[in-house]
Motif scaffolding. Sequence first.
Motif, PDB file in Angstrom:
ATOM      1  N   VAL A   8       0.475  -1.102  -0.076  1.00 31.47           N
ATOM      2  CA  VAL A   8      -0.171  -0.150   0.184  1.00 31.47           C
ATOM      3  C   VAL A   8       1.033   1.299   0.342  1.00 31.47           C
ATOM      4  CG1 VAL A   8      -2.118  -1.067   0.903  1.00 31.47           C
ATOM      5  CG2 VAL A   8      -0.217  -0.306   2.005  1.00 31.47           C
ATOM      6  N   THR A   9       0.048   2.608  -0.271  1.00 31.13           N
ATOM      7  CA  THR A   9       1.509   3.644  -0.550  1.00 31.13           C
ATOM      8  C   THR A   9       1.103   3.945   0.149  1.00 31.13           C
ATOM      9  OG1 THR A   9      -0.768   4.777  -1.021  1.00 31.13           O
ATOM     10  CG2 THR A   9      -0.081   3.546  -3.116  1.00 31.13           C
ATOM     11  N   HIS A  10       0.164   3.980   1.490  1.00 28.62           N
ATOM     12  CA  HIS A  10       0.972   4.723   2.595  1.00 28.62           C
ATOM     13  C   HIS A  10       1.979   4.239   3.345  1.00 28.62           C
ATOM     14  CE1 HIS A  10      -2.493   2.160   4.034  1.00 28.62           C
ATOM     15  NE2 HIS A  10      -1.639   1.822   5.083  1.00 28.62           N
ATOM     16  N   ILE A  11       2.456   3.073   2.828  1.00 29.73           N
ATOM     17  CA  ILE A  11       4.005   2.116   3.874  1.00 29.73           C
ATOM     18  C   ILE A  11       4.898   2.496   3.576  1.00 29.73           C
ATOM     19  CG2 ILE A  11       4.494   0.528   4.467  1.00 29.73           C
ATOM     20  CD1 ILE A  11       2.078   0.746   5.930  1.00 29.73           C
ATOM     21  N   VAL A  12       5.972   3.686   3.651  1.00 28.81           N
ATOM     22  CA  VAL A  12       7.005   4.102   3.531  1.00 28.81           C
ATOM     23  C   VAL A  12       7.688   3.250   3.618  1.00 28.81           C
ATOM     24  CG1 VAL A  12       8.450   5.395   4.079  1.00 28.81           C
ATOM     25  CG2 VAL A  12       6.651   6.229   4.062  1.00 28.81           C
ATOM     26  N   PHE A 166      -2.694  -5.074  15.430  1.00 21.29           N
ATOM     27  CA  PHE A 166      -2.209  -3.870  14.633  1.00 21.29           C
ATOM     28  C   PHE A 166      -0.902  -3.580  13.401  1.00 21.29           C
ATOM     29  CE2 PHE A 166       0.905   0.486  15.679  1.00 21.29           C
ATOM     30  CZ  PHE A 166       0.345   0.633  15.852  1.00 21.29           C
ATOM     31  N   ARG A 167      -0.388  -4.941  13.214  1.00 15.52           N
ATOM     32  CA  ARG A 167       0.306  -5.047  11.876  1.00 15.52           C
ATOM     33  C   ARG A 167      -0.977  -4.915  10.859  1.00 15.52           C
ATOM     34  NH1 ARG A 167       1.581  -9.775  12.720  1.00 15.52           N
ATOM     35  NH2 ARG A 167       4.293  -9.585  13.391  1.00 15.52           N
ATOM     36  N   ALA A 168      -2.136  -5.187  11.398  1.00 17.21           N
ATOM     37  CA  ALA A 168      -3.592  -6.005   9.768  1.00 17.21           C
ATOM     38  C   ALA A 168      -3.555  -4.219  10.526  1.00 17.21           C
ATOM     39  CB  ALA A 168      -4.292  -6.470  10.790  1.00 17.21           C
ATOM     40  N   ALA A 169      -4.376  -3.152  11.232  1.00 18.40           N
ATOM     41  CA  ALA A 169      -4.517  -1.961  10.447  1.00 18.40           C
ATOM     42  C   ALA A 169      -3.545  -1.511   9.765  1.00 18.40           C
ATOM     43  CB  ALA A 169      -4.622  -1.716  12.300  1.00 18.40           C
ATOM     44  N   THR A 176      -5.943   6.891   5.633  1.00 19.24           N
ATOM     45  CA  THR A 176      -6.655   7.636   7.659  1.00 19.24           C
ATOM     46  C   THR A 176      -6.764   6.258   8.483  1.00 19.24           C
ATOM     47  OG1 THR A 176      -7.546   8.532   5.487  1.00 19.24           O
ATOM     48  CG2 THR A 176      -8.202   8.695   8.383  1.00 19.24           C
ATOM     49  N   GLU A 177      -6.991   5.484   8.511  1.00 19.22           N
ATOM     50  CA  GLU A 177      -6.721   4.562   9.653  1.00 19.22           C
ATOM     51  C   GLU A 177      -5.170   4.436   9.661  1.00 19.22           C
ATOM     52  OE1 GLU A 177     -10.820   1.907   8.787  1.00 19.22           O
ATOM     53  OE2 GLU A 177      -8.899   1.492   7.369  1.00 19.22           O
ATOM     54  N   ALA A 178      -4.515   4.055   8.758  1.00 21.76           N
ATOM     55  CA  ALA A 178      -2.852   3.740   9.209  1.00 21.76           C
ATOM     56  C   ALA A 178      -2.474   5.334  10.221  1.00 21.76           C
ATOM     57  CB  ALA A 178      -2.172   3.022   8.168  1.00 21.76           C
ATOM     58  N   GLY A 179      -2.846   5.977   9.767  1.00 18.29           N
ATOM     59  CA  GLY A 179      -2.310   7.374  10.480  1.00 18.29           C
ATOM     60  C   GLY A 179      -2.706   7.940  11.297  1.00 18.29           C
ATOM     61  N   VAL A 201       5.423   4.202   8.801  1.00 18.54           N
ATOM     62  CA  VAL A 201       3.928   4.607   8.072  1.00 18.54           C
ATOM     63  C   VAL A 201       4.233   6.136   7.290  1.00 18.54           C
ATOM     64  CG1 VAL A 201       1.180   5.474   8.337  1.00 18.54           C
ATOM     65  CG2 VAL A 201       2.453   3.191   9.062  1.00 18.54           C
ATOM     66  N   ALA A 202       3.750   6.949   6.297  1.00 19.41           N
ATOM     67  CA  ALA A 202       4.351   8.489   5.449  1.00 19.41           C
ATOM     68  C   ALA A 202       3.383   8.839   6.697  1.00 19.41           C
ATOM     69  CB  ALA A 202       3.488   8.489   4.068  1.00 19.41           C
ATOM     70  N   PRO A 203       3.179  10.103   7.105  1.00 16.23           N
ATOM     71  CA  PRO A 203       2.684  11.187   7.771  1.00 16.23           C
ATOM     72  C   PRO A 203       1.309  11.624   6.976  1.00 16.23           C
ATOM     73  CG  PRO A 203       4.626  12.056   7.846  1.00 16.23           C
ATOM     74  CD  PRO A 203       5.419  11.211   6.684  1.00 16.23           C
ATOM     75  N   GLN A 204       0.186  11.066   8.377  1.00 20.14           N
ATOM     76  CA  GLN A 204      -1.075  11.176   8.051  1.00 20.14           C
ATOM     77  C   GLN A 204      -1.523  12.894   8.350  1.00 20.14           C
ATOM     78  OE1 GLN A 204      -2.707   9.765   5.681  1.00 20.14           O
ATOM     79  NE2 GLN A 204      -0.399   8.900   5.325  1.00 20.14           N
TER      80      GLN A 204
END
Length: 322
Positions: A8-12, A166-169, A176-179, A201-204
């Motif tokens: 996923v794109t929000h994972i750096v 936590f890993r699944a989330a 948004t949920e990960a952030g 995770v990329a800053p949200q």
Amino acid sequence: MTADTIPVTHIVSHILLEGILPLEPLFPAPEEGNWLMPETLERALFGSADTATACFVILDSGQIPNLPELLEQSGLKYRCLFSGQTGETLAENSPWLVQLVSGARFTRDLFTASDAVWHLWGAQRCIIVRSSQDFHAIWKHFRRLTRIEDAQGKTFYFRFWEAPYFRAALMQGSATEAGQLVPQVSQTLLPRADGLETIEVAPQPKSRGIFVLSAALKKVFGEVALQVFYARLEKRHCEVGNMTRSEFTQHLSGALHAGFRDRDVLEALLDWCAEYDQPVFGQPWAEASLAATAGLQDISRMGNLKRASRRQKAKELAEASP
């Protein structure tokens, strides 16, 4: 060190540090402040001189006997995420935030494996975060996550400090949920059997409201809960009990194939299979019993299966008699 596929794109970044855990006990015991760890682990937890950040762990007193006493003796900064009536009611199953310090004995004990009760590797499912924020900010952030709500507005306790959830989330939730789960500019570290998993995770955009669980992530959590349940059963029967893993798989697969889904019944069935002196599922008498009770509740089907086993044993004894 191996990198996993980033889905996923929000994972750096998503990296597994292999071959560094668990640690062995140190003999003789060093002086306090000198309980150092391998450089790779130190750097993962605290960064380098140029990237140093604070490191925090959330531990479950339900997984670690006498955790409050261990923390009191640790000399580290700590605080329970529950307070008031909730803290009193759930005192034996509470999440505790601890700020880890390099060189502290408790920090090394967290990653050390032995029969000693203060060596905690494998005794808990925890999450670790690195952050530039201070202890109070981290405590405030994670305390807010102890109660969440779903899309229908139903609130419930969220055991986010258990690594599988936590890993699944982080990995399967939305950006948004990960952030909402991780403090700004932080890295999450999740101990697992084969190493230390690190997720950034990329800053949200910061959210101050309650965490709202989407229908999609709620479904994922249901699947995770099932896998956690199966893993708990396997540990109980294969590590504590005397089943081989192949026997456990055979019993569990047989029960699931027969249509059993109630977790209390599945647990009771596995206990019964552990005591039974021969395989159950797949036997003609068992299949006949299961077919005859198809459509009934799991508890009724289990009772009928046990009665059928007693009839079968009585028949075998009669046939063996001269």
